[in-house]
Design a protein around this motif. Structure first.
Motif, short mmCIF file in Angstrom:
data_model
loop_
_atom_site.label_atom_id
_atom_site.label_comp_id
_atom_site.label_asym_id
_atom_site.label_seq_id
_atom_site.Cartn_x
_atom_site.Cartn_y
_atom_site.Cartn_z
N SER A 194 0.81 -1.22 0.00
CA SER A 194 0.00 0.00 0.00
C SER A 194 0.85 1.27 0.00
N THR A 195 2.07 1.17 -0.50
CA THR A 195 2.96 2.33 -0.47
C THR A 195 2.45 3.46 -1.35
N ASP A 196 1.72 3.14 -2.43
CA ASP A 196 1.15 4.20 -3.27
C ASP A 196 0.25 5.11 -2.44
N PHE A 197 -0.69 4.50 -1.72
CA PHE A 197 -1.63 5.27 -0.91
C PHE A 197 -0.91 6.07 0.17
N LEU A 198 -0.04 5.40 0.90
CA LEU A 198 0.66 6.07 2.01
C LEU A 198 1.55 7.20 1.51
N SER A 199 2.09 7.06 0.31
CA SER A 199 3.00 8.10 -0.21
C SER A 199 2.29 9.41 -0.48
N TYR A 200 0.95 9.39 -0.57
CA TYR A 200 0.17 10.61 -0.78
C TYR A 200 -0.16 11.33 0.52
N ILE A 201 -0.30 10.60 1.61
CA ILE A 201 -0.83 11.21 2.84
C ILE A 201 0.19 11.25 3.98
N SER A 202 1.39 10.73 3.76
CA SER A 202 2.41 10.74 4.81
C SER A 202 3.28 11.99 4.68
N PHE A 203 3.41 12.74 5.76
CA PHE A 203 4.22 13.95 5.77
C PHE A 203 5.37 13.80 6.77
N ARG A 204 6.05 12.65 6.72
CA ARG A 204 7.17 12.40 7.60
C ARG A 204 8.38 13.23 7.15
N PRO A 205 9.12 13.82 8.09
CA PRO A 205 10.24 14.70 7.73
C PRO A 205 11.29 14.04 6.83
N ASP A 206 11.66 12.77 7.13
CA ASP A 206 12.69 12.13 6.32
C ASP A 206 12.20 11.86 4.90
N TYR A 207 10.93 11.49 4.77
CA TYR A 207 10.34 11.25 3.46
C TYR A 207 10.25 12.55 2.65
N LEU A 208 9.77 13.62 3.28
CA LEU A 208 9.67 14.91 2.58
C LEU A 208 11.04 15.42 2.16
N LYS A 209 12.03 15.23 3.01
CA LYS A 209 13.40 15.65 2.66
C LYS A 209 13.91 14.87 1.45
N ALA A 210 13.59 13.57 1.40
CA ALA A 210 14.01 12.77 0.26
C ALA A 210 13.36 13.28 -1.03
N LEU A 211 12.08 13.68 -0.95
CA LEU A 211 11.40 14.23 -2.13
C LEU A 211 12.00 15.57 -2.54
N LEU A 212 12.27 16.42 -1.56
CA LEU A 212 12.91 17.71 -1.86
C LEU A 212 14.24 17.50 -2.55
N ASP A 213 15.03 16.58 -2.02
CA ASP A 213 16.35 16.32 -2.60
C ASP A 213 16.24 15.71 -3.99
N LEU A 214 15.24 14.83 -4.18
CA LEU A 214 15.05 14.23 -5.50
C LEU A 214 14.70 15.29 -6.54
#
Length: 407
Positions: A369-389
């Protein structure tokens, strides 16, 4: 020769919008000064892209700060800013839903509109009002730093897309979508972000709206209809390279969990629809180039004069036929897989009661279910990875961005 009218189009995708901020941060801080300070005349956003578009418009007077602050915004945002995660919110959802189901079952007719969405987004409106200097949107548009801002939402009752547009008086919208010429507010943006079923719909002037991505996730059409000559599009879905295959989740022969199904539905909602639009643009551009080669440099000017003289109406006739160029930025990595790595690390720490119960209600299997969670999760490490990407993808396309913005 006057500079072309430049537009930026930002897609929807929930927490994935941090990727857009990473690209913008690179453009505003790492490109040569003569292009990184260039203003985007037209800002168009859908869903989370609407938030980023409004923030950019409000910060248009200071391009460098715009790039730094949009990254800073995404570094600070947390789930609590978007939806409630406390035990009271969970108990309220369970009791209201349970009471509504029982009432509707045993009262003989539906008397309770009990389900508005899985998540309570009451913190989002005050958060939006706090993080964006809304008064600066009108000021920057009045000063000509931005010519037009367009936000898209979907009318629940008609199922059709509608635009909320704030613009300079001389800018014309030549399209056929229903438009509301208005001062864009946090409420319009919240309506554009209302992911169906997951978030409640939002009432604007008494009308219920949901996510703009339901009908037009990447609002390229409004940019064209507002007179754009060049369009920078930032999408949030990875485009598979030749020979590349997305990893499969789940087990064959076994029914998928609800969370995986919802994730696929959300992928459909936030599908990047720009490929067809770009192909259409390229076809029109080739026809324009061939016609100029055949009929001479005055071909477009003469054709547009004829359209006016003959009073021919329609979107192309109203705005005039012209060459429109587009550059699309897409993630170089599948964001669901990126999220999966960070979620597996997150599992080593204790999940909150809210997270555990909601995962049970939605039958979320983290492995599928990572597709679903990737839309609604605002975890700092995940957001930083997106910013860096986003930042690194923009670095990879440095020369293309410079060439495009120099037009």
């Amino acid at each position: 020769m006057s500079q072309k009218r430049l537009a930026i189009v930002l897609s929807g995708g929930g927490a994935r919008g941090a990727y857009e901020a990473g690209v913008i941060h690179y453009i505003r801080t790492m490109l040569p000064a003569h292009v990184r300070e260039r203003h985007f005349d037209i800002q168009c956003g859908s869903s989370i892209g609407a938030i980023n578009s409004c923030f950019m418009t409000a910060m248009a007077h200071d391009p460098e700060a715009q790039g730094k602050e949009i990254r800073h915004l995404w570094e600070r945002v947390r789930e609590e800013d978007v939806y409630r995660r406390d035990p009271q919110a969970l108990l309220g959802f369970l009791s209201k839903t349970g009471r509504g189901v029982v009432t509707n079952l045993f009262m003989g007719a539906r008397r309770s509109n009990h389900f508005h969405g899985f998540l309570d987004t009451s913190p989002l409106l005050p958060f939006l009002e706090r993080i964006i200097p809304w008064q600066m949107i009108s000021k920057n548009i009045a000063n000509g730093l931005v010519k037009a801002l367009s936000i898209v939402a979907t009318n629940v009752f008609t199922g059709k897309m509608e635009l909320f547009i704030e613009k300079q008086p001389q800018i014309e919208y030549t399209g056929e979508y229903l438009t509301h010429m208005t001062q864009v507010t946090a409420l319009h943006v919240m309506a554009s972000c209302a992911i169906p079923v997951v978030f409640p719909s939002v009432l604007v002037d008494g009308v219920a709206y949901i996510d703009g991505g339901l009908r037009l996730n990447t609002p390229m059409s409004p940019a064209i209809q507002l007179g754009a000559d060049s369009i920078l599009i930032i999408g949030l879905h990875h485009k598979l390279a030749r020979g590349e295959h997305l990893p499969e989740h789940g087990e064959k022969g076994v029914q998928p969990p609800l969370g995986q199904i919802v994730g696929r539905v959300m992928n459909s909602i936030f599908l990047d629809r720009t490929q067809y639009d770009i192909e259409q643009l390229e076809r029109i551009n080739r026809i324009v180039d061939w016609s100029i080669k055949l009929y001479g440099d005055r071909y477009l000017e003469d054709l547009n004069h004829m359209l006016q003289r003959e009073n021919i109406r329609g979107d192309i006739a109203d705005r005039g036929l012209k060459r429109i160029t587009a550059l699309r930025m897409l993630p170089s990595e599948d964001i669901a897989e990126l999220f999966n790595r960070y979620y597996q690390m997150r599992r080593r720490t204790r999940l909150t009661t809210f997270e555990r119960v909601m995962m049970r209600i939605l039958d979320i299997d983290p492995a599928g279910s990572t597709d679903f969670l990737s839309y609604i999760s605002f975890r700092p490490d995940y957001l930083k990875a997106l910013l860096d990407l986003g930042f690194e993808d923009a670095r990879t396309h440095h020369d293309k961005l410079v060439s495009f913005l120099e037009q």
